[in-house]
Motif scaffolding. Structure first.
Motif, PDB file in Angstrom:
ATOM      1  N   ALA A  14       0.803  -1.137   0.180  1.00 20.63           N
ATOM      2  CA  ALA A  14       0.019   0.000  -0.133  1.00 20.63           C
ATOM      3  C   ALA A  14       0.915   1.441  -0.030  1.00 20.63           C
ATOM      4  O   ALA A  14       1.834   1.305   0.616  1.00 20.63           O
ATOM      5  N   GLN A  15       0.663   2.294  -0.791  1.00 23.58           N
ATOM      6  CA  GLN A  15       1.509   3.278  -1.046  1.00 23.58           C
ATOM      7  C   GLN A  15       0.601   4.494  -0.437  1.00 23.58           C
ATOM      8  O   GLN A  15      -0.453   4.717  -0.973  1.00 23.58           O
ATOM      9  N   THR A  16       1.164   5.304   0.470  1.00 21.29           N
ATOM     10  CA  THR A  16       0.585   6.344   0.894  1.00 21.29           C
ATOM     11  C   THR A  16       1.374   7.589   0.582  1.00 21.29           C
ATOM     12  O   THR A  16       2.606   7.560   0.658  1.00 21.29           O
ATOM     13  N   THR A  17       0.463   8.800   0.845  1.00 23.52           N
ATOM     14  CA  THR A  17       1.448  10.124   0.448  1.00 23.52           C
ATOM     15  C   THR A  17       0.828  11.107   1.318  1.00 23.52           C
ATOM     16  O   THR A  17      -0.222  10.724   2.087  1.00 23.52           O
ATOM     17  N   ASN A  18       1.744  12.150   1.598  1.00 20.12           N
ATOM     18  CA  ASN A  18       1.416  13.209   2.693  1.00 20.12           C
ATOM     19  C   ASN A  18       1.961  14.393   1.764  1.00 20.12           C
ATOM     20  O   ASN A  18       2.892  14.496   1.506  1.00 20.12           O
ATOM     21  N   GLU A  19       1.398  15.533   2.477  1.00 19.46           N
ATOM     22  CA  GLU A  19       2.002  16.830   2.012  1.00 19.46           C
ATOM     23  C   GLU A  19       2.759  17.461   3.327  1.00 19.46           C
ATOM     24  O   GLU A  19       3.584  18.038   3.068  1.00 19.46           O
ATOM     25  N   ASP A  20       2.334  17.221   4.477  1.00 17.20           N
ATOM     26  CA  ASP A  20       2.924  17.643   5.748  1.00 17.20           C
ATOM     27  C   ASP A  20       2.861  16.477   6.702  1.00 17.20           C
ATOM     28  O   ASP A  20       2.072  15.520   6.616  1.00 17.20           O
ATOM     29  N   LEU A  21       3.510  16.754   7.888  1.00 17.53           N
ATOM     30  CA  LEU A  21       3.192  15.590   9.047  1.00 17.53           C
ATOM     31  C   LEU A  21       2.016  15.884   9.641  1.00 17.53           C
ATOM     32  O   LEU A  21       1.579  14.555   9.740  1.00 17.53           O
ATOM     33  N   ALA A  22       1.314  16.906   9.638  1.00 19.04           N
ATOM     34  CA  ALA A  22       0.138  16.834  10.154  1.00 19.04           C
ATOM     35  C   ALA A  22      -0.956  16.112   9.197  1.00 19.04           C
ATOM     36  O   ALA A  22      -2.055  15.858   9.634  1.00 19.04           O
ATOM     37  N   ASP A  23      -0.479  15.944   8.059  1.00 20.98           N
ATOM     38  CA  ASP A  23      -1.460  15.348   7.080  1.00 20.98           C
ATOM     39  C   ASP A  23      -1.592  13.773   6.995  1.00 20.98           C
ATOM     40  O   ASP A  23      -2.102  13.146   6.341  1.00 20.98           O
ATOM     41  N   ILE A  24      -0.399  13.179   7.870  1.00 23.48           N
ATOM     42  CA  ILE A  24      -0.631  11.673   7.834  1.00 23.48           C
ATOM     43  C   ILE A  24      -1.762  11.239   8.722  1.00 23.48           C
ATOM     44  O   ILE A  24      -1.882  11.567  10.002  1.00 23.48           O
ATOM     45  N   ASP A  25      -2.676  10.336   8.147  1.00 27.48           N
ATOM     46  CA  ASP A  25      -3.682  10.013   8.700  1.00 27.48           C
ATOM     47  C   ASP A  25      -3.201   8.535   9.554  1.00 27.48           C
ATOM     48  O   ASP A  25      -2.851   7.648   8.816  1.00 27.48           O
ATOM     49  N   ASP A  26      -3.699   8.499  10.848  1.00 23.72           N
ATOM     50  CA  ASP A  26      -3.266   7.677  11.551  1.00 23.72           C
ATOM     51  C   ASP A  26      -3.718   6.250  11.144  1.00 23.72           C
ATOM     52  O   ASP A  26      -3.044   5.072  11.227  1.00 23.72           O
ATOM     53  N   ASP A  27      -4.916   6.107  10.805  1.00 22.76           N
ATOM     54  CA  ASP A  27      -5.615   4.895  10.340  1.00 22.76           C
ATOM     55  C   ASP A  27      -4.944   4.238   9.234  1.00 22.76           C
ATOM     56  O   ASP A  27      -4.557   3.166   8.769  1.00 22.76           O
ATOM     57  N   THR A  63      11.485  10.235   0.220  1.00 20.97           N
ATOM     58  CA  THR A  63      11.063  11.424  -0.118  1.00 20.97           C
ATOM     59  C   THR A  63      10.102  12.132   0.829  1.00 20.97           C
ATOM     60  O   THR A  63       8.990  11.250   1.578  1.00 20.97           O
ATOM     61  N   GLU A  64      10.003  13.295   1.037  1.00 16.82           N
ATOM     62  CA  GLU A  64       9.288  13.953   1.956  1.00 16.82           C
ATOM     63  C   GLU A  64       7.715  13.745   2.072  1.00 16.82           C
ATOM     64  O   GLU A  64       7.039  14.031   2.934  1.00 16.82           O
ATOM     65  N   LYS A  65       7.386  13.525   0.806  1.00 18.88           N
ATOM     66  CA  LYS A  65       5.723  13.239   0.704  1.00 18.88           C
ATOM     67  C   LYS A  65       5.501  11.841   0.812  1.00 18.88           C
ATOM     68  O   LYS A  65       4.285  11.655   0.678  1.00 18.88           O
ATOM     69  N   MET A  66       6.371  10.958   1.017  1.00 18.55           N
ATOM     70  CA  MET A  66       6.032   9.562   1.288  1.00 18.55           C
ATOM     71  C   MET A  66       6.649   9.110   2.606  1.00 18.55           C
ATOM     72  O   MET A  66       7.235   7.928   2.656  1.00 18.55           O
ATOM     73  N   ILE A  67       6.647   9.698   3.650  1.00 17.44           N
ATOM     74  CA  ILE A  67       7.250   9.427   5.069  1.00 17.44           C
ATOM     75  C   ILE A  67       6.744   7.800   5.119  1.00 17.44           C
ATOM     76  O   ILE A  67       7.602   7.079   5.724  1.00 17.44           O
ATOM     77  N   VAL A  68       5.545   7.664   5.390  1.00 19.20           N
ATOM     78  CA  VAL A  68       5.125   6.428   5.917  1.00 19.20           C
ATOM     79  C   VAL A  68       5.484   5.347   4.989  1.00 19.20           C
ATOM     80  O   VAL A  68       5.964   4.354   5.531  1.00 19.20           O
ATOM     81  N   TYR A  69       5.170   5.443   3.716  1.00 18.52           N
ATOM     82  CA  TYR A  69       5.606   4.527   2.975  1.00 18.52           C
ATOM     83  C   TYR A  69       7.105   4.015   2.602  1.00 18.52           C
ATOM     84  O   TYR A  69       7.386   2.988   2.735  1.00 18.52           O
TER      85      TYR A  69
END
Length: 291
Positions: free
Chosen positions: A136-149, A191-197
């Motif tokens: 599963a690939q997730t993306t984020n714009e900022d740290l606050a944008d990361i969804d916990d679920d 990459t800063e927009k793919m922190i979780v991935y």
């Protein structure tokens, strides 16, 4: 055939539209190359049995085609929504003269992981190769944008499922068997927009080394492939149209990879040709460094 690695495959993807999850090959404007017309087997996996997660499309599909043409029977794990893509994979495996078992379900379900291995063993009489490829690939714009679920779901699919599948498969494996994991260049570049991935892929690289050390005394090899940007259905679900059009142009080779260009590495790691390889992470990144 064009042998120039800079231009042997598409260098841009104009008009490609984003897709909702999980992403479908059938909806892609520029169809990925899985080696359908080019991969030629040499009997390197004759009589083997492989379970491939995420084998309906993308890298997993390319691996299924290659393994079948090398002589292996193949079980393919995929999300039920991806049935059309999985049916196409099965037809290509069967066209190669091998058997294909389709196993729909979500590998985030811990009970399904054991079931996938159990059904593979029941159908084919054993398991020699486990390819942990689904992600599963997730993306984020900022740290606050990361969804916990979403974060937890990504680790469930990308990391926890790998461990559960290995736990289920290893008791059925004999010396000479192998596990091949799919990590990513993101394990290093993050990459800063793919922190979780990126974090999940880093975990996979470490898991590969740990499992290799653990299973080497049993004669089971564990390795990983680290793709760079590859043209698969995971791209349209995570990127906008502008980014999709130029995917991979920032690599030294100036383009994205195609799934079929990775298949030979998965064959190497599963066959006797890679008999002294364990704990390795093979970068296939278009020249992007991983050191």
């Amino acid at each position: 055939m064009n042998d120039d690695p800079r231009t042997s495959q598409p260098t841009s993807f104009p008009g490609e539209k984003p897709q909702p999850k999980p992403g479908f090959e059938t909806e892609m404007r520029t169809k990925p190359d899985h080696g359908e017309e080019t991969y030629i087997g040499k009997g390197l996996l004759e009589g083997k049995v492989a379970l491939i997660t995420g084998g309906d499309s993308g890298i997993g599909k390319a691996v299924a085609i290659a393994y079948a043409r090398e002589g292996a029977n193949v079980a393919v794990s995929y999300l039920a929504d991806e049935q059309a893509d999985a049916d196409d994979t099965r037809s290509l495996v069967e066209k190669a003269g091998r058997r294909c078992l389709l196993l729909p379900g979500d590998i985030r379900d811990r009970d399904l992981c054991a079931s996938l291995v159990g059904r593979t063993v029941e159908e084919f009489g054993g398991i020699d190769i486990l390819v942990n490829n689904a992600a599963a690939q997730t993306t984020n714009e900022d740290l606050a944008d990361i969804d916990d679920d979403e974060m937890q779901a990504a680790f469930q699919a990308n990391v926890f499922a790998m461990i559960r599948l290995a736990k289920a498969a290893v008791p059925h494996m004999k010396p000479g068997s192998s596990i091949v994991n799919t990590t990513s260049v993101q394990a290093k570049v993050a990459t800063e927009k793919m922190i979780v991935y990126a974090a999940t892929k880093g975990a996979i690289s470490s898991l590969t080394i740990g499992l290799s050390n653990l299973l080497a005394p049993q004669g089971i090899r564990v390795n990983a492939v680290a793709p760079g940007p590859v043209w698969t259905p995971i791209q349209p679900i995570a990127k906008d149209a502008e980014t999709l059009e130029t995917l991979g142009q920032n690599t030294p080779l100036g383009r994205a990879g195609q799934p079929g260009e990775l298949a030979a590495a998965y064959v190497l790691l599963a066959s006797r040709e890679g008999s002294y390889m364990s704990g390795a992470v093979i970068p296939i990144t278009g020249g992007m460094p991983m050191y």
